[in-house]
Design a protein around this motif. Structure first.
Motif, PDB file in Angstrom:
ATOM      1  N   UNK A  18      10.913 -23.050   5.202  1.00 24.88           N
ATOM      2  CA  UNK A  18      10.245 -22.363   6.317  1.00 24.88           C
ATOM      3  C   UNK A  18       8.740 -22.631   6.321  1.00 24.88           C
ATOM      4  N   UNK A  19       8.181 -22.876   5.143  1.00 23.95           N
ATOM      5  CA  UNK A  19       6.729 -23.112   5.056  1.00 23.95           C
ATOM      6  C   UNK A  19       6.473 -24.535   4.564  1.00 23.95           C
ATOM      7  N   UNK A  40       1.804  -5.958   2.828  1.00 26.73           N
ATOM      8  CA  UNK A  40       3.193  -5.850   2.382  1.00 26.73           C
ATOM      9  C   UNK A  40       4.060  -5.180   3.452  1.00 26.73           C
ATOM     10  N   UNK A  70       8.461  -5.969  -6.264  1.00 19.04           N
ATOM     11  CA  UNK A  70       8.690  -6.763  -5.052  1.00 19.04           C
ATOM     12  C   UNK A  70       8.076  -6.055  -3.846  1.00 19.04           C
ATOM     13  N   UNK A  71       8.253  -4.757  -3.773  1.00 20.42           N
ATOM     14  CA  UNK A  71       7.770  -4.003  -2.611  1.00 20.42           C
ATOM     15  C   UNK A  71       6.248  -3.852  -2.641  1.00 20.42           C
ATOM     16  N   UNK A 120       9.721  -7.981   2.894  1.00 22.86           N
ATOM     17  CA  UNK A 120       9.215  -8.952   1.911  1.00 22.86           C
ATOM     18  C   UNK A 120      10.002  -8.911   0.599  1.00 22.86           C
ATOM     19  N   UNK A 121      10.727  -7.842   0.384  1.00 21.24           N
ATOM     20  CA  UNK A 121      11.515  -7.745  -0.848  1.00 21.24           C
ATOM     21  C   UNK A 121      12.573  -8.865  -0.902  1.00 21.24           C
ATOM     22  N   UNK A 122      13.021  -9.319   0.282  1.00 20.68           N
ATOM     23  CA  UNK A 122      13.971 -10.441   0.273  1.00 20.68           C
ATOM     24  C   UNK A 122      13.418 -11.698   0.938  1.00 20.68           C
ATOM     25  N   UNK A 123      12.511 -11.565   1.845  1.00 28.06           N
ATOM     26  CA  UNK A 123      12.074 -12.751   2.610  1.00 28.06           C
ATOM     27  C   UNK A 123      10.562 -12.734   2.771  1.00 28.06           C
ATOM     28  N   UNK A 124       9.905 -13.689   2.121  1.00 28.67           N
ATOM     29  CA  UNK A 124       8.440 -13.686   2.149  1.00 28.67           C
ATOM     30  C   UNK A 124       7.902 -15.118   2.022  1.00 28.67           C
ATOM     31  N   UNK A 125       8.184 -15.971   3.012  1.00 25.26           N
ATOM     32  CA  UNK A 125       7.776 -17.382   2.897  1.00 25.26           C
ATOM     33  C   UNK A 125       6.267 -17.576   2.784  1.00 25.26           C
ATOM     34  N   UNK A 132      12.685 -20.296   1.858  1.00 22.69           N
ATOM     35  CA  UNK A 132      11.267 -19.958   2.075  1.00 22.69           C
ATOM     36  C   UNK A 132      10.416 -21.226   2.045  1.00 22.69           C
ATOM     37  N   UNK A 191       8.560 -10.748  -5.054  1.00 26.25           N
ATOM     38  CA  UNK A 191       9.976 -10.731  -4.666  1.00 26.25           C
ATOM     39  C   UNK A 191      10.810 -11.750  -5.432  1.00 26.25           C
ATOM     40  N   UNK A 192      10.197 -12.872  -5.816  1.00 26.94           N
ATOM     41  CA  UNK A 192      10.978 -13.918  -6.495  1.00 26.94           C
ATOM     42  C   UNK A 192      11.390 -13.491  -7.910  1.00 26.94           C
ATOM     43  N   UNK A 238      17.138 -18.104  -1.532  1.00 28.15           N
ATOM     44  CA  UNK A 238      16.038 -17.512  -0.759  1.00 28.15           C
ATOM     45  C   UNK A 238      14.771 -18.335  -0.945  1.00 28.15           C
ATOM     46  N   UNK A 265      15.196 -11.534  -8.318  1.00 27.70           N
ATOM     47  CA  UNK A 265      16.476 -12.222  -8.518  1.00 27.70           C
ATOM     48  C   UNK A 265      16.472 -13.046  -9.798  1.00 27.70           C
ATOM     49  N   UNK A 303      -1.762  -2.990  -3.315  1.00 29.77           N
ATOM     50  CA  UNK A 303      -1.228  -2.243  -2.174  1.00 29.77           C
ATOM     51  C   UNK A 303      -2.249  -1.152  -1.867  1.00 29.77           C
ATOM     52  N   UNK A 341       4.295 -15.969   1.118  1.00 28.07           N
ATOM     53  CA  UNK A 341       3.834 -15.661  -0.238  1.00 28.07           C
ATOM     54  C   UNK A 341       3.579 -16.941  -1.045  1.00 28.07           C
TER      55      UNK A 341
END
Lengths: 297, 196
Positions: A39-40, B85, A251-252, B89-94, A36, A257-258, A32, A261, A197, B96
């Motif tokens: 993608x960036x 958020x 993560x949420x 984003x929990x799996x895919x967040x480029x 990512x 998120x990294x 992932x 895993x 948040x 970030x």
């Protein structure tokens, strides 16, 4: 009865399964992360935020000939080859029936590139990359030491101890802090866009007891995590489950998120090392009992 | 001692030293990190003191402005944004990675600027050069812009009652040919770069 080449008292299957589970979970996170990055990827251009020409001035070695040698892979677009190789390496580790030599090569690529990317620039990386460096280095050592199960076991223990240390240190560093103990730290972290948040912040701001509760749950959970190594089985399982939900929540709500895993990838090693979750312990206990009673296996 | 035992002992030694070194550079009060200083490239010893003992409680903002040939100074424009958020984003967040990159660069600028000014020429530091390179080339400037400068400010994030504070102001740097000329709003350029 022991399989040829397997040392006395080792649960070879348990060790192998643990290694594979650590590999797969960590590799999924790397896949992932690499995608990512791709993608960036514009960030690595010469005139962008992670320009190699600027980044290499950080270290004398990189500014000189060593840096020149690395330039084709560190400069855009070559850097994308590194990320593509990392994604491919992760996929190899995720494929159950991939040849062992391919997995060893993939682990070597992932380990070396992890260090190289961190050396290239520290910007944008975090604790998840550091635990991944530890995991991949240990996985590589264990793959290179395939004929020595004690060495492989040491690799798993090292991952587990670093993982437990990370939680323990994080917890103690919070415990000594007055702003963590009174809940204002957690409230004020959540007020930032970077790690916060809006709705959580509003809740914590309006209900200081909730901020204190969240702070103390975090402090207790992190500080107590290393007990997973000695706790009774149900408690140890509960600790790992709460660790998983902790990372899921981070993560949420915090954009971490990294970490999910990277740290989840250490859990099979933690379970393996745990006195009451690991397969090795049952065997060791039987051997100890056998020795004490003088009986033969 | 067989070769295998020797290698295994070496492995125990490496892991043992690594673990002890890691423990020794985790002072919960962050007083002095002598051991960590040995790890010049920050590759060996992780920092496990996440958000502690005193976490960051501000958002950093990076802004830039140009000085035109006429001597006029443009309004400040903010660079970068942090995405709200979202569940995926929990799996895919480029995005970030870019957010964290900017955050780290700005944090390093602030750390350097807090050190003795005499010891360090800020304009030659990596974070300073990084931002200058980025702003000069990747953000739009008026065709008649002569120089550009950036500033770092801090805010209370979602806490709107706290006034933003300016923390660092760069020198004004002359723009050479090749900088990106203005063809839209900075926000649009940013969105275009991120493919959003």
């Amino acid at each position: 009865m022991h399989e040829p080449g397997h040392e006395d008292g080792f649960d070879a299957e348990g060790l192998e399964a643990t290694l594979e589970n650590v590999e797969r979970l960590t590799a999924f996170g790397t896949l992932i992360s690499s995608l990512e990055y791709l993608a960036a990827g514009k960030s690595f251009a010469d005139d962008d935020l992670l320009s190699w020409d600027v980044a290499r001035t950080r270290h004398k070695a990189l500014a000189g000939r060593v840096g020149d040698l690395l330039t084709p892979l560190m400069k855009s677009p070559g850097i994308n080859v590194v990320f593509a190789a990392r994604a491919a390496g992760s996929i190899v580790l995720l494929v159950p029936r991939a040849p062992s030599a391919a997995k060893t090569t993939a682990t070597a690529v992932l380990t070396a590139s992890n260090y190289a990317l961190h050396l290239r620039t520290p910007y944008g990386s975090d604790g998840s990359e550091h635990i991944s460096m530890i995991t991949y280095t240990s996985l590589l050592a264990s793959r290179l030491a395939r004929s020595d199960e004690r060495a492989q076991q040491a690799c798993m223990h090292f991952i587990a101890l670093q993982s437990c240390l990370s939680y323990g240190v994080a917890g103690i560093s919070k415990l000594v802090s007055p702003v963590w103990r009174n809940g204002t730290a957690v409230r004020d972290i959540f007020r930032t866009h970077m790690y916060g948040h809006s709705r959580v912040y509003e809740l914590l701001k309006s209900k200081p007891w909730a901020a204190r509760l969240l702070a103390w749950v975090t402090i207790t959970g992190e500080t107590g995590f290393p007990l997973v190594l000695v706790a009774p089985k149900p408690v140890a399982r509960g600790i790992l489950a709460s660790g998983l939900s902790f990372h899921g929540g981070n993560a949420v709500f915090m954009g971490l998120n990294r970490f999910l895993w990277a740290f989840l990838g250490t859990y099979p090693a933690v379970a393996y090392t745990s006195r009451n979750l690991g397969p090795i312990r049952g065997r060791s206990k039987s051997r100890l009992v056998a020795r004490l009673t003088g009986s033969k296996r | 001692m067989t070769g295998r035992t020797l290698l295994r002992t070496a492995l125990y030694g490496v892991f043992g030293s690594w673990l002890v070194g890691t423990v020794l550079c985790q002072d919960p009060f962050r007083r002095e990190d002598r051991i960590r200083r040995l790890d010049q490239f920050n590759l060996i010893f992780p920092d496990w003191r996440f958000f502690a003992p005193n976490p960051g409680i501000h958002d950093y903002h990076l802004l830039y402005r140009d000085t035109l040939a006429s001597g006029e100074v443009t309004e400040w424009s903010e660079i970068g944004h942090i995405e709200e958020r979202k569940p995926h984003h929990i799996v895919w967040h480029p995005h970030r990675r870019l957010e964290k990159t900017l955050f780290d660069i700005v944090a390093e600028i602030l750390r350097f600027s807090g050190e003795s000014e005499a010891k360090r020429d800020m304009a030659l530091t990596v974070p300073y050069l990084t931002l200058l390179n980025y702003i000069t080339h990747r953000y739009p400037h008026a065709p008649n812009a002569r120089s550009t400068q950036f500033l770092v400010a801090a805010s209370g994030g979602y806490e709107q009652s706290e006034e933003p504070t300016m923390l660092f102001l760069s020198e004004s740097h002359r723009l050479e040919r090749g900088h990106r000329e203005s063809d839209g709003e900075p926000e649009r350029i940013h969105a275009e770069r991120m493919g959003t």
